[in-house]
Design a protein around this motif. Structure first.
Motif, PDB file in Angstrom:
ATOM      1  N   SER A 153      40.063  49.165  43.897  1.00 43.06           N
ATOM      2  CA  SER A 153      39.213  49.224  45.103  1.00 43.06           C
ATOM      3  C   SER A 153      39.566  50.476  45.889  1.00 43.06           C
ATOM      4  O   SER A 153      38.686  51.224  46.335  1.00 43.06           O
ATOM      5  CB  SER A 153      39.435  47.995  45.993  1.00 43.06           C
ATOM      6  N   HIS A 193      31.240  46.689  40.412  1.00 41.82           N
ATOM      7  CA  HIS A 193      32.072  45.883  41.325  1.00 41.82           C
ATOM      8  C   HIS A 193      31.696  46.190  42.779  1.00 41.82           C
ATOM      9  O   HIS A 193      31.368  47.336  43.118  1.00 41.82           O
ATOM     10  CB  HIS A 193      33.543  46.225  41.091  1.00 41.82           C
ATOM     11  N   THR A 246      30.822  52.365  35.020  1.00 43.16           N
ATOM     12  CA  THR A 246      31.837  51.317  34.912  1.00 43.16           C
ATOM     13  C   THR A 246      32.299  51.190  33.462  1.00 43.16           C
ATOM     14  O   THR A 246      31.480  51.121  32.556  1.00 43.16           O
ATOM     15  CB  THR A 246      31.283  49.950  35.382  1.00 43.16           C
TER      16      THR A 246
HETATM   17  C1  LIG Z   1      35.285  46.651  37.496  1.00 37.93           C
HETATM   18  C2  LIG Z   1      36.218  46.442  38.649  1.00 37.93           C
HETATM   19  N1  LIG Z   1      36.283  47.372  39.608  1.00 37.93           N
HETATM   20  C3  LIG Z   1      37.117  47.258  40.651  1.00 37.93           C
HETATM   21  C4  LIG Z   1      37.917  46.165  40.799  1.00 37.93           C
HETATM   22  C5  LIG Z   1      38.838  46.064  41.967  1.00 37.93           C
HETATM   23  O1  LIG Z   1      40.136  46.333  41.553  1.00 37.93           O
HETATM   24  P1  LIG Z   1      41.393  45.896  42.441  1.00 37.93           P
HETATM   25  O2  LIG Z   1      41.341  44.410  42.488  1.00 37.93           O
HETATM   26  O3  LIG Z   1      42.574  46.414  41.719  1.00 37.93           O
HETATM   27  O4  LIG Z   1      41.223  46.505  43.777  1.00 37.93           O
HETATM   28  C6  LIG Z   1      37.883  45.158  39.825  1.00 37.93           C
HETATM   29  C7  LIG Z   1      38.721  43.962  39.950  1.00 37.93           C
HETATM   30  O5  LIG Z   1      38.707  43.083  39.154  1.00 37.93           O
HETATM   31  C8  LIG Z   1      37.025  45.301  38.721  1.00 37.93           C
HETATM   32  O6  LIG Z   1      36.951  44.389  37.747  1.00 37.93           O
END
Ligand SMILES: Cc1ncc(COP(=O)(O)O)c(C=O)c1O
Length: 532
Positions: A153, A193, A246
């Motif tokens: 994130s 996400h 992604t």
């Molecule tokens: C595709 C994707 N992007 C971003 C995130 C966010 O990552 P984080 O939880 O390490 O902040 C996730 C979390 O599962 C994810 O699956």
């Protein structure tokens, strides 16, 4: 110093009795080894009793408590009530299982108490080493930069800020977005996400400036629609600046056509970021790496060592192709952070010049330990195996007449449903019941407008028997729920029943995996594990 009775009084926070603390510390370590060695015997998750929750509503402690008593509280009230992601039956969301080398490295890092914001010390060299390894993993050029962050994130947010500065120039850092007179627009897929939207919000560009491009049947961003959206935005006087692809969508693990996105970004002069939160580390698995083709052309890749990399939380990372642009986005001189060519304040640029954090822990150590101890080959094999297990689970779902697949299985995520006329209600209840039974912790998502049970196999400890338990319990609970509520299962056809009768145990796909524990029984699993 002595007290009135000439007993030595400790004037620091270090132990007065190192011997006792040493004994306690060794016990803690042994207990954690026991915990991990025998974790399969515990429930994956259990509801938190009210009495335990109340323990965490205490008033601020003014007086000291003996550390052994605090540890006892930990054992009784914290350890049994974690979310369960170290357990092989944890299949929810996208949680890594952690590793023993990573755990030990966390202890060592805690002892060193390194502040990795800056200055000249080897903990920062370790972080630079990881950056170099990440550069090699993804085939980025010399001059690439990297930074540890909490998770993807934050990595995505930092990537948006770098792209924003590259698009608007350095004045955006002093004047903000509005005076630049350009309305920046970014593109990602409808399956991306939610943190990408958040990144647009936090960067002052706004979530409405993020176009969520429809996906194809395999949940990949549709490139023709993306091309049209960019053209429409240009026609409307907006400034497209970023495509965020992604690698491993959160719902079903889809990987966008990264080469196609890289081509389009190059054609349109846009930056290309890849959110590879968990999927990017598929690069370590030779059989999966080709599916990431194009990632080496990205301007930045965000990913988590704490997911498929099995490094304990948290260990997010951002790799950036152009280290100068990265630096220009965050470096901010301050008198109290003066750099020198020699001495402790040497070694510039520092990690604080590559992100928003100044004080930063030593995340690199647990990552360095994990990569050194297992090597990319063993980590890659583990990643591959989770995908094989997903195929196994998929075939088990297909062989079970009461169940249906809800989405294609791309990598390590399987979405399925118990067939019922009241599908959303029944499946939501199955998941909660499964979680409360302690047998397995899947999560839910919505696929094509309908709720699905979602099993993401991320943990290196998960084996086929954990998936067998998940499915057996799902079917049993589904039947029970349909019997005790107005919900009805979808009636099985005679052909399905014949298949059920003739099914011999695990079916064909099971042959690659040996069963690891005695058969599950729902009631057997319902017991309190309040002791170590
Ligand atoms: C595709 C994707 N992007 C971003 C995130 C966010 O990552 P984080 O939880 O390490 O902040 C996730 C979390 O599962 C994810 O699956």
């Amino acid at each position: 110093m002595t007290d009135g009775n000439s007993k030595p009084v400790n004037s620091t926070l270090d132990p007065a009795d190192w011997k006792a603390v040493r004994t306690l510390g060794h016990r803690m370590l042994d207990d954690m080894f026991d915990y991990l060695e025998h974790i399969r015997q515990r429930p994956v998750w259990q509801p938190i009793p009210d009495r335990v929750r109340k323990e965490f509503r205490e008033v601020l402690p003014a007086d000291p408590t003996d550390m052994a008593a605090v540890y006892e509280d930990f054992k009784q009230q914290i350890l049994p009530f974690t979310v369960g992601n170290a357990h092989p039956g944890f299949l929810g969301w996208v949680h890594g299982g952690g590793s023993v080398p990573g755990m030990l490295a966390e202890m060592l890092a805690g002892g060193l108490n390194a502040n990795c914001g800056g200055r000249d010390h080897v903990p920062i060299e370790v972080e630079r080493q990881i950056t170099e390894w990440a550069r090699q993993m993804f085939g980025f050029p010399e001059g690439a930069s990297g930074v540890f962050l909490t998770g993807t994130s934050m990595a995505n947010f930092v990537a948006v800020l770098i792209a924003r500065r590259a698009a608007l120039g350095g004045t955006v850092r002093t004047q903000g977005v509005a005076p630049c007179g350009k309305r920046l627009v970014a593109y990602t897929s409808a399956a991306a996400h939610g943190c990408i939207s958040k990144a647009m919000d936090m960067s002052g560009l706004g979530t409405a400036a993020l176009r969520k491009i429809p996906t194809d049947r395999m949940h990949r961003m549709r490139i023709p629609e993306l091309r049209s959206a960019i053209a429409a935005d240009r026609d409307a006087g907006l400034t497209p600046f970023l495509i965020a692809g992604t690698a491993g969508t959160v719902d079903i693990g889809a990987i966008d056509d990264l080469s196609g996105l890289a081509d389009l970004a190059a054609e349109e002069g846009l930056r290309f970021h890849v959110d590879g939160a968990f999927g990017a580390l598929a690069i370590l698995a030779p059989n999966l790496a080709p599916r990431l083709r194009g990632i080496e052309r990205a301007d930045s890749v965000g990913f988590d060592f704490h997911k498929w990399g099995q490094v304990p939380y948290d260990a997010g990372f951002l790799l950036v192709r152009d280290g100068t642009q990265h630096l220009e986005t965050f470096s901010a001189p301050a008198a109290y952070l003066q750099r020198e060519s020699r001495g402790t304040a040497g070694g510039s640029p520092w990690p604080c010049d590559f992100g928003p954090d100044l004080s930063r822990g030593f995340r690199a150590l647990k990552t360095w330990f994990t990569l050194k101890v297992y090597g990319t080959s063993q980590l890659g094999t583990t990643i591959s195996r989770t995908c094989e297990l997903a195929q196994y689970l998929k075939s088990r779902v297909e062989q079970t007449p009461e169940l249906e697949l809800a989405a294609p299985v791309n990598l390590n995520i399987v979405c399925f449903r118990f067939r019922s006329a009241s599908s959303d209600l029944v499946n939501a209840q199955i998941v909660v019941d499964l979680q409360e039974s302690g047998i397995a912790v899947p999560s839910t998502t919505v696929i094509d407008g309908r709720l699905a049970i979602r099993a993401a196999i991320v943990n290196h400890r998960t084996q086929s028997c954990d998936l067998d338990r998940l499915l057996a319990a799902t079917v049993e609970l589904g039947r029970q729920i349909c019997e005790t509520t107005a919900a009805s299962p979808i009636p099985l056809q005679e052909a399905d029943l014949a298949e059920t009768r003739s099914r011999d145990g695990l079916g064909e796909a099971a042959s690659d995996f040996s069963s690891c524990v005695p058969p599950y029984a729902i009631e057997e699993q319902r017991h309190p594990y309040n002791q170590l």
